[in-house]
Design a protein around this motif. Structure first.
Motif, mmCIF file in Angstrom:
data_model
loop_
_atom_site.group_PDB
_atom_site.id
_atom_site.type_symbol
_atom_site.label_atom_id
_atom_site.label_comp_id
_atom_site.label_asym_id
_atom_site.label_seq_id
_atom_site.Cartn_x
_atom_site.Cartn_y
_atom_site.Cartn_z
ATOM 1 N N LYS A 132 0.823 -1.214 0.000
ATOM 2 C CA LYS A 132 0.000 0.000 0.000
ATOM 3 C C LYS A 132 0.860 1.268 0.000
ATOM 4 O O LYS A 132 0.483 2.283 -0.593
ATOM 5 N N MET A 133 2.030 1.199 0.653
ATOM 6 C CA MET A 133 2.880 2.393 0.752
ATOM 7 C C MET A 133 3.700 2.654 -0.502
ATOM 8 O O MET A 133 4.103 3.794 -0.746
ATOM 9 N N LEU A 134 3.985 1.620 -1.288
ATOM 10 C CA LEU A 134 4.892 1.790 -2.424
ATOM 11 C C LEU A 134 4.453 2.887 -3.390
ATOM 12 O O LEU A 134 5.279 3.726 -3.774
ATOM 13 N N PRO A 135 3.186 2.945 -3.829
ATOM 14 C CA PRO A 135 2.800 4.044 -4.727
ATOM 15 C C PRO A 135 2.918 5.420 -4.082
ATOM 16 O O PRO A 135 3.129 6.413 -4.782
ATOM 17 N N VAL A 136 2.791 5.476 -2.748
ATOM 18 C CA VAL A 136 2.894 6.757 -2.045
ATOM 19 C C VAL A 136 4.316 7.297 -2.121
ATOM 20 O O VAL A 136 4.544 8.473 -2.385
ATOM 21 N N VAL A 137 5.311 6.424 -1.905
ATOM 22 C CA VAL A 137 6.697 6.882 -1.885
ATOM 23 C C VAL A 137 7.310 6.930 -3.282
ATOM 24 O O VAL A 137 8.244 7.690 -3.529
ATOM 25 N N ALA A 138 6.794 6.106 -4.221
ATOM 26 C CA ALA A 138 7.348 6.100 -5.578
ATOM 27 C C ALA A 138 6.675 7.130 -6.476
ATOM 28 O O ALA A 138 7.294 7.624 -7.422
#
Length: 418
Positions: A132-138
């Protein structure tokens, strides 16, 4: 025409396409170290069971890694969608580190397995929160590339982990391997804290009223994932059947040469690295149908042909093809869920997919176990034939709908209904 300037412009464009933000790289790097640690601990426990002649010990270790995911995934996914994924991830990683630290400190096999099961329960939360966090940081424009690098890195960890685990188990013992895995979780927690600082808005897509059924519903409603779920299930079942039956079949092909057998296993992981990297290219990362279906076709043809042609020189390139398809399929799936499932149910959807995959894997382990009805070679042939049949059926379905296998484009991709 200024060809030098044109070359510089093209190089700059290519470089921008390959780069992803540093926080995403930190999250990916931490995940890879953790995956190597998991390989060390898992193989260490398997070797421990074999060395001590513990009846059903290997099965016990595998079940400890499978069952928590199947039972807890829907609840954990809903939790990740309700509160901060960062908080869930860091808390879960702490539990995993403590679990493996405790397992390293005790010497009772079954108690260690119980602690691994506890870590597996927390692992559902950390993996789901990471997804869930990957699109937020990428960032949305780099998510496809980040998924590509992550998948390729996990395959690399699959190459490094087993031989390293074998060496360290002989030199230092199981307790050392379990402790190393505990340290790897602390390292991942540190990378997560750096990649997703408190000031980062990780409440994107938060859904306070999330229900346990939201994840399954979102997967079914996603245009590509929902259509190809049966094909994906068949592929996971097939690779699990081959994972067990292939041990016996490939050792026969290798005439008892353990080194050659090890190279067979490494070849699959080696092939998945370029598959994952190529699937992340800008022109392909959004072609979810082609990546998933093409990847499963590659896996199917490789397994079926490997069973029909028991020749070492032939199996090596076939396993490279199968691994390539595996890497392509994994990237296509992650990209499809990230882009076609609403952000507010990313956690639930990915947790539910984990549960479905573990069910297929567990069933595959059972079906791949040697029996008097089907030889290990026959089981490998079946492992290729089943997903091939599902893939061809999916292709026929695309034809009936008037859709092209390779015609999907970013402009034509829609969002699943919320």
């Amino acid at each position: 025409m200024d060809t030098h300037k044109t070359r510089k412009t093209r190089f700059a464009t290519l470089r921008r396409g390959l780069m992803i933000p540093a926080p995403a790289l930190a999250l990916i790097a931490g995940t890879l170290f953790s995956r190597v640690g998991d390989s060390l601990a898992s193989l260490g426990m398997v070797l421990d069971a074999a060395d001590h002649g513990i009846r059903w010990g290997v099965t016990e270790v595998f079940l400890a890694e499978l069952i928590p995911t199947v039972l807890a995934a829907p609840l954990v996914g809903a939790l990740v969608d309700r509160i901060s994924a960062r908080s869930v991830c860091l808390s879960a990683l702490t539990v995993q580190a403590l679990s493996f630290g405790a397992a390293a400190a005790v010497d009772a096999f079954h108690l260690r397995v119980a602690l691994i099961a506890l870590s597996g329960l927390a692992g559902v939360a950390s993996v789901t929160a990471g997804f869930k966090m990957l699109p937020v940081v990428a960032g949305s424009e780099h998510t496809g590339r980040a998924n590509s690098l992550l998948t390729a890195g996990l395959s690399t960890a699959g190459l490094i982990g087993p031989p390293l685990a074998g060496f360290l188990h002989s030199a230092r013992g199981t307790a050392f391997l379990l402790g190393a895995d505990a340290v790897s979780f602390l390292l991942l927690a540190g990378c997560t804290a750096l990649a997703v600082p408190r000031r980062t808005d990780v409440s994107v897509g938060r859904r306070p009223a999330a229900k346990l059924s939201d994840g399954y519903h979102a997967l079914r409603e996603a245009p590509v994932v929902g259509m190809l779920l049966p094909t994906l299930a068949a592929a996971m079942l097939a690779t699990s059947i081959e994972g067990v039956a292939g041990v016996f079949y490939l050792r026969n092909v290798a005439d008892g040469n353990e080194t050659l057998f090890g190279f067979f296993l490494a070849t699959w992981a080696l092939g998945s690295i370029p598959g994952a990297l190529l699937a992340g290219r800008a022109g392909w990362s959004a072609r979810h149908t082609a990546l998933i279906l093409g990847g499963v076709l590659g896996i199917s043809v490789a397994l079926l042909s490997a069973g029909l042609l028991p020749v070492a020189a032939v199996i090596f390139p076939l396993f490279l093809l199968g691994g390539f398809g595996n890497g392509v399929c994994n990237v296509g799936l992650r990209n499809a869920v990230h882009s076609q499932v609403p952000a507010e149910v990313h956690g639930s959807a990915w947790a539910c997919y984990q549960a479905l995959s573990r069910i297929c894997i567990g069933l595959g382990f059972v079906l791949g176990t040697p029996n008097a009805l089907v030889s290990s070679r026959g089981q490998v042939i079946v492992s290729g034939a089943v997903p091939l049949a599902f893939s061809l059926w999916a292709l026929l379905g695309l034809g009936r709908r008037g859709q092209s296998f390779l015609g999907e484009s970013p402009a034509g991709i829609g969002k699943a209904p919320g």
